[in-house]
Design an enzyme around this catalytic site. Structure first.
Site, PDB file in Angstrom:
ATOM      1  N   LYS A  13       0.835  -1.213   0.000  1.00  0.00           N
ATOM      2  CA  LYS A  13       0.000   0.000   0.000  1.00  0.00           C
ATOM      3  C   LYS A  13       0.865   1.257   0.000  1.00  0.00           C
ATOM      4  O   LYS A  13       0.672   2.154  -0.815  1.00  0.00           O
ATOM      5  CB  LYS A  13      -0.918   0.042   1.245  1.00  0.00           C
ATOM      6  N   ARG A  88      -9.943   0.929   8.078  1.00  0.00           N
ATOM      7  CA  ARG A  88      -9.480  -0.430   8.312  1.00  0.00           C
ATOM      8  C   ARG A  88     -10.541  -1.229   9.090  1.00  0.00           C
ATOM      9  O   ARG A  88     -10.331  -2.394   9.378  1.00  0.00           O
ATOM     10  CB  ARG A  88      -8.170  -0.397   9.099  1.00  0.00           C
ATOM     11  N   ARG A 125      12.070  -5.697   5.272  1.00  0.00           N
ATOM     12  CA  ARG A 125      11.765  -4.281   5.022  1.00  0.00           C
ATOM     13  C   ARG A 125      12.569  -3.364   5.932  1.00  0.00           C
ATOM     14  O   ARG A 125      12.795  -3.627   7.096  1.00  0.00           O
ATOM     15  CB  ARG A 125      10.282  -3.998   5.260  1.00  0.00           C
ATOM     16  N   ARG A 157      10.982  -1.089  11.488  1.00  0.00           N
ATOM     17  CA  ARG A 157       9.815  -0.812  12.314  1.00  0.00           C
ATOM     18  C   ARG A 157       9.686  -1.843  13.424  1.00  0.00           C
ATOM     19  O   ARG A 157       9.900  -3.036  13.201  1.00  0.00           O
ATOM     20  CB  ARG A 157       8.546  -0.817  11.447  1.00  0.00           C
ATOM     21  N   ARG A 168      -0.492  -9.042  13.186  1.00  0.00           N
ATOM     22  CA  ARG A 168      -1.117  -7.995  12.366  1.00  0.00           C
ATOM     23  C   ARG A 168      -1.982  -8.623  11.264  1.00  0.00           C
ATOM     24  O   ARG A 168      -3.098  -8.188  11.013  1.00  0.00           O
ATOM     25  CB  ARG A 168      -0.042  -7.108  11.723  1.00  0.00           C
TER      26      ARG A 168
HETATM   27  P1  AP5 Z   1       4.815  -1.642   1.914  1.00  0.00           P
HETATM   28  O1  AP5 Z   1       4.486  -0.764   0.761  1.00  0.00           O
HETATM   29  O2  AP5 Z   1       5.565  -1.077   3.055  1.00  0.00           O
HETATM   30  O3  AP5 Z   1       3.468  -2.386   2.419  1.00  0.00           O
HETATM   31  P2  AP5 Z   1       2.221  -1.829   3.219  1.00  0.00           P
HETATM   32  O4  AP5 Z   1       1.021  -2.445   2.601  1.00  0.00           O
HETATM   33  O5  AP5 Z   1       2.263  -0.350   3.319  1.00  0.00           O
HETATM   34  O6  AP5 Z   1       2.475  -2.540   4.624  1.00  0.00           O
HETATM   35  P3  AP5 Z   1       2.450  -1.949   6.093  1.00  0.00           P
HETATM   36  O7  AP5 Z   1       3.246  -2.887   6.941  1.00  0.00           O
HETATM   37  O8  AP5 Z   1       2.819  -0.517   6.133  1.00  0.00           O
HETATM   38  O9  AP5 Z   1       0.933  -2.134   6.419  1.00  0.00           O
HETATM   39  P4  AP5 Z   1       0.237  -2.130   7.769  1.00  0.00           P
HETATM   40  O10 AP5 Z   1      -1.138  -1.977   7.313  1.00  0.00           O
HETATM   41  O11 AP5 Z   1       0.472  -3.301   8.645  1.00  0.00           O
HETATM   42  O12 AP5 Z   1       0.940  -0.921   8.566  1.00  0.00           O
HETATM   43  P5  AP5 Z   1       0.466   0.576   8.834  1.00  0.00           P
HETATM   44  O13 AP5 Z   1       1.667   1.400   8.943  1.00  0.00           O
HETATM   45  O14 AP5 Z   1      -0.584   0.968   7.905  1.00  0.00           O
HETATM   46  O15 AP5 Z   1       5.592  -2.925   1.330  1.00  0.00           O
HETATM   47  C1  AP5 Z   1       6.106  -3.912   2.214  1.00  0.00           C
HETATM   48  C2  AP5 Z   1       7.501  -4.346   1.769  1.00  0.00           C
HETATM   49  O16 AP5 Z   1       7.402  -5.040   0.531  1.00  0.00           O
HETATM   50  C3  AP5 Z   1       8.468  -3.172   1.517  1.00  0.00           C
HETATM   51  O17 AP5 Z   1       9.754  -3.546   1.923  1.00  0.00           O
HETATM   52  C4  AP5 Z   1       8.411  -2.974  -0.015  1.00  0.00           C
HETATM   53  O18 AP5 Z   1       9.649  -2.481  -0.509  1.00  0.00           O
HETATM   54  C5  AP5 Z   1       8.124  -4.379  -0.510  1.00  0.00           C
HETATM   55  N1  AP5 Z   1       7.279  -4.437  -1.706  1.00  0.00           N
HETATM   56  C6  AP5 Z   1       6.214  -3.635  -2.015  1.00  0.00           C
HETATM   57  N2  AP5 Z   1       5.652  -4.009  -3.172  1.00  0.00           N
HETATM   58  C7  AP5 Z   1       6.370  -5.090  -3.611  1.00  0.00           C
HETATM   59  C8  AP5 Z   1       6.275  -5.933  -4.766  1.00  0.00           C
HETATM   60  N3  AP5 Z   1       5.317  -5.736  -5.714  1.00  0.00           N
HETATM   61  N4  AP5 Z   1       7.163  -6.952  -4.904  1.00  0.00           N
HETATM   62  C9  AP5 Z   1       8.130  -7.157  -3.948  1.00  0.00           C
HETATM   63  N5  AP5 Z   1       8.284  -6.380  -2.846  1.00  0.00           N
HETATM   64  C10 AP5 Z   1       7.400  -5.365  -2.678  1.00  0.00           C
HETATM   65  O19 AP5 Z   1      -0.182   0.409  10.268  1.00  0.00           O
HETATM   66  C11 AP5 Z   1       0.628   0.071  11.361  1.00  0.00           C
HETATM   67  C12 AP5 Z   1      -0.208  -0.051  12.614  1.00  0.00           C
HETATM   68  O20 AP5 Z   1      -0.846   1.196  12.905  1.00  0.00           O
HETATM   69  C13 AP5 Z   1      -1.356  -1.056  12.548  1.00  0.00           C
HETATM   70  O21 AP5 Z   1      -0.916  -2.372  12.861  1.00  0.00           O
HETATM   71  C14 AP5 Z   1      -2.296  -0.490  13.630  1.00  0.00           C
HETATM   72  O22 AP5 Z   1      -1.828  -0.791  14.916  1.00  0.00           O
HETATM   73  C15 AP5 Z   1      -2.158   1.005  13.420  1.00  0.00           C
HETATM   74  N6  AP5 Z   1      -3.127   1.535  12.456  1.00  0.00           N
HETATM   75  C16 AP5 Z   1      -2.859   2.096  11.243  1.00  0.00           C
HETATM   76  N7  AP5 Z   1      -3.977   2.465  10.629  1.00  0.00           N
HETATM   77  C17 AP5 Z   1      -5.005   2.121  11.458  1.00  0.00           C
HETATM   78  C18 AP5 Z   1      -6.411   2.214  11.364  1.00  0.00           C
HETATM   79  N8  AP5 Z   1      -7.009   2.760  10.291  1.00  0.00           N
HETATM   80  N9  AP5 Z   1      -7.155   1.768  12.401  1.00  0.00           N
HETATM   81  C19 AP5 Z   1      -6.585   1.234  13.502  1.00  0.00           C
HETATM   82  N10 AP5 Z   1      -5.252   1.086  13.644  1.00  0.00           N
HETATM   83  C20 AP5 Z   1      -4.473   1.527  12.620  1.00  0.00           C
HETATM   84 MG    MG Z   2       2.543   1.036   4.874  1.00  0.00          MG
END
Ligand code: AP5
Ligand code: MG
Ligand code: ZN
Length: 213
Positions: A13, A88, A125, A157, A168
């Site tokens: 994402k 989410r 990552r 992270r 997660r």
């Molecule tokens: P990346 O682009 O970083 O993936 P992502 O989908 O953004 O994954 P996140 O870990 O950021 O998602 P998340 O939803 O768990 O975390 P968030 O910060 O939103 O890609 C991942 C890796 O793969 C990278 O190394 C990239 O280089 C690689 N990659 C990408 N595309 C690729 C491809 N096509 N091929 C190969 N490699 C690839 O949330 C964190 C925490 O915050 C949550 O757990 C929760 O506690 C809280 N939170 C956030 N939003 C909310 C909400 N709305 N409600 C409640 N709690 C929330």
């Molecule tokens: Mg992300």
């Protein structure tokens, strides 16, 4: 254009939303990045969010909804925005729908990737503390310590530890499933195969937002 990115942890994402926001000239809004920014500033919200994030649990709806709706209400979002990681939960999606007076969400881009690949990606990552850009460690020059994009510090992270990653995925899966049904019902959901190269996923997304899928 109001776009929402949906997908499990590690689906890509952030990677794709950052590129698309530059291509389309729209603000990029990531709930996870906002919580991490608050934590870096030691705010009350940041410390509260940390308690949930470090365990892989969701931050409560009330605070998350308030934070994002405040951001979306700012002037730069009147022409549109790209949301990464929000909504989410169903309650968040309903709050978003109710709050949007400048027009509804246009498309929900659901990036689908299998669990094994998600775990592999998150184990490798490394992220930029300043701009949030994620990288794969093995694709960066050896011993790289600065973000190639902005020069910020690179770090792993806290929630990318394998046991937290698994939690997660377990926590997020039923919510994402519910949201996919909700947006499919509104005819806004587009599923994208996330198990392709970053470039190919980006090309598929661009076709979608240009209305060709
Ligand atoms: P990346 O682009 O970083 O993936 P992502 O989908 O953004 O994954 P996140 O870990 O950021 O998602 P998340 O939803 O768990 O975390 P968030 O910060 O939103 O890609 C991942 C890796 O793969 C990278 O190394 C990239 O280089 C690689 N990659 C990408 N595309 C690729 C491809 N096509 N091929 C190969 N490699 C690839 O949330 C964190 C925490 O915050 C949550 O757990 C929760 O506690 C809280 N939170 C956030 N939003 C909310 C909400 N709305 N409600 C409640 N709690 C929330
Ligand atoms: Mg992300
Ligand atoms: Zn950076």
């Amino acid at each position: 254009m109001r776009l929402v990115f949906l997908g499990l942890a590690g689906a890509g994402k952030g990677t794709q939303a950052l590129v698309l926001s530059e291509t389309l000239g729209l603000p990029f809004i990531s709930s996870g990045d906002m919580f991490r920014y608050h934590l870096s500033q030691n705010t009350e919200l940041g410390l509260l969010a940390k308690g949930y994030m470090d365990k892989g649990e969701l931050v409560p709806d009330e605070v998350t909804i308030r934070m994002i709706l405040d951001r979306i209400g700012q002037e730069d979002c009147r022409k549109g925005f790209i949301l990464d990681g929000f909504p989410r939960t169903l309650a968040q999606a309903q709050a978003l729908d109710a709050a949007l007076d400048s027009g509804p969400v246009n498309r929900v881009l659901y990036i689908k990737v299998g669990e094994e690949e998600l775990v592999r990606r998150l184990a490798g990552r490394i992220s930029c503390r300043k701009c949030g850009t994620p990288y794969q460690l093995d694709l960066l020059p050896p011993n790289a310590s600065e973000c190639p994009r902005c020069g910020g510090e690179l770090y792993q992270r806290a929630d990318d530890q394998p046991d937290v990653v698994r939690r997660r995925i377990q926590v997020q899966w039923p919510e994402i499933h519910g949201l996919a049904n909700y947006y499919a019902g509104q005819k806004k959901l587009v599923e994208i195969n996330g198990e392709q190269s970053v470039e190919q996923v980006g090309a598929d997304l661009l076709k979608t937002v240009n209305g060709r899928i």
